[in-house]
Write a protein that holds these residues in place. Sequence first.
Motif, mmCIF file in Angstrom:
data_model
loop_
_atom_site.group_PDB
_atom_site.id
_atom_site.type_symbol
_atom_site.label_atom_id
_atom_site.label_comp_id
_atom_site.label_asym_id
_atom_site.label_seq_id
_atom_site.Cartn_x
_atom_site.Cartn_y
_atom_site.Cartn_z
ATOM 1 N N SER A 1 5.891 11.065 6.821
ATOM 2 C CA SER A 1 6.681 10.859 6.048
ATOM 3 C C SER A 1 5.931 9.398 5.217
ATOM 4 N N GLU A 2 5.606 8.591 5.367
ATOM 5 C CA GLU A 2 4.921 7.547 5.083
ATOM 6 C C GLU A 2 3.494 7.546 4.390
ATOM 7 N N PHE A 3 3.192 8.215 5.514
ATOM 8 C CA PHE A 3 1.484 8.603 5.178
ATOM 9 C C PHE A 3 1.113 9.797 4.029
ATOM 10 N N ALA A 4 2.559 11.014 4.468
ATOM 11 C CA ALA A 4 2.028 11.589 3.035
ATOM 12 C C ALA A 4 2.570 11.084 1.497
ATOM 13 N N LEU A 5 3.108 10.195 2.199
ATOM 14 C CA LEU A 5 3.866 9.602 0.073
ATOM 15 C C LEU A 5 2.753 8.387 -0.488
ATOM 16 N N THR A 6 2.414 8.425 0.791
ATOM 17 C CA THR A 6 1.228 6.416 0.249
ATOM 18 C C THR A 6 -0.285 7.828 0.408
ATOM 19 N N ALA A 7 -0.679 8.699 0.965
ATOM 20 C CA ALA A 7 -1.735 9.096 0.838
ATOM 21 C C ALA A 7 -2.379 10.077 -0.522
ATOM 22 N N ARG A 8 -0.824 10.010 -1.252
ATOM 23 C CA ARG A 8 -0.736 10.754 -2.724
ATOM 24 C C ARG A 8 -0.987 9.839 -2.862
ATOM 25 N N LEU A 9 -1.507 8.336 -3.055
ATOM 26 C CA LEU A 9 -1.780 7.609 -4.187
ATOM 27 C C LEU A 9 -2.805 6.725 -3.937
ATOM 28 N N ASP B 1 2.078 -1.759 -12.572
ATOM 29 C CA ASP B 1 0.906 -0.516 -12.914
ATOM 30 C C ASP B 1 1.031 -0.114 -11.567
ATOM 31 N N ALA B 2 0.405 -0.512 -10.361
ATOM 32 C CA ALA B 2 1.157 0.049 -9.376
ATOM 33 C C ALA B 2 2.107 0.777 -9.092
ATOM 34 N N LEU B 3 3.475 -0.232 -9.234
ATOM 35 C CA LEU B 3 4.655 0.404 -8.910
ATOM 36 C C LEU B 3 4.916 2.484 -10.335
ATOM 37 N N SER B 4 5.082 1.808 -11.629
ATOM 38 C CA SER B 4 4.703 3.170 -12.564
ATOM 39 C C SER B 4 3.601 4.123 -12.158
ATOM 40 N N TYR B 5 3.154 3.730 -11.793
ATOM 41 C CA TYR B 5 1.788 4.706 -10.947
ATOM 42 C C TYR B 5 2.213 5.537 -9.649
ATOM 43 N N SER B 6 3.174 4.832 -9.075
ATOM 44 C CA SER B 6 3.563 5.619 -7.810
ATOM 45 C C SER B 6 4.710 6.060 -8.845
#
Length: 332
Positions: free
Chosen positions: A104-112, A169-174
Amino acid sequence: MSERLLDEASLASTPASDLTYFALAATAAKPAAQAPREVLSELPEVLGGRYKIERLLGVGGMGAVYRARDLLREQFGDPDPYVAVKTLSDDFAEYPDANSLLYSEFALTARLNHPHVVRLFGFEVDVPSQRAFLTLELLKGLTLDQLLSERPDGLPWSELQEIAIALLDALSYSHSLGVLHGDLKPSNVMLAEDGLRLFDYGLGQPVEGLLPGLPRLCRNRFTAWTPRYAALELLDGAPLTAAADVYALACVLYELASGRHPFRRQSAKQAKVMELDKQLQRPEQLPAHCWPALHTALAFDEAQRSITSAQLLEVFRQPLPSRWPRWLKRSG
């Protein structure tokens, strides 16, 4: 993912309030109550027949991160074949759905795909050892908690603004892609050689409706937070939201501006009882125009925390008000 090696002494000296609290609820189903699973073997020297483990870099709530050499890239002449490898801790890996949560961590972060969010390369399972692991970029630099230890009085606005803009910027993008971080704190942000990186989405979740088939951290079974950066509603058992991320990030920004945690290193629940929010004052190095927005983001009550990470970003991007008009008026 820091290149700084963490030995047993340095880990033992880490303040408890800086650590992710990861408790297994009494109702959590343990492996003994489930179908038997193969016992994990020791972490192999080479994972997946490809990644040679060199040394431990850091530990977190779910697992550990190692520096590793990618033997395949090395074989083809890559002059920099090093990556970071994240695996689950032995205790956590014993739970039947642990590998799913790492995926799940991979699937979430890989979207970014953002210059200030850590880059993940892949998710794999080492079959002989039955260990799941992530591969990601190896970062070199200072984490914000290391920076704060060197700058106990906080940062001047010129430095603070640059860090704040990159982090917001990183958080708002996420958040714009429906990804919640879940464990924002200084030790999960690094000033790498090529810019700031937000990392460790291990306790993150997608917003409701996004990736509905993705395994989620069930907070009725697993309670996960870092006490001094957790929003009050998380401590009371509410689900993770973007507003909780905003509270955590506001604590980090206040700390960068002043060198001090906004609530004397207390949890939001303790700070509310002590009414520490009534004692909050603007850090001297934070411009006046930023304070109302940051103060709102630090509200204990989620309903009063009526500001998003994108709105905070716009405030911190604003230049300092010019003094020329006032000077001209006085001289006229």
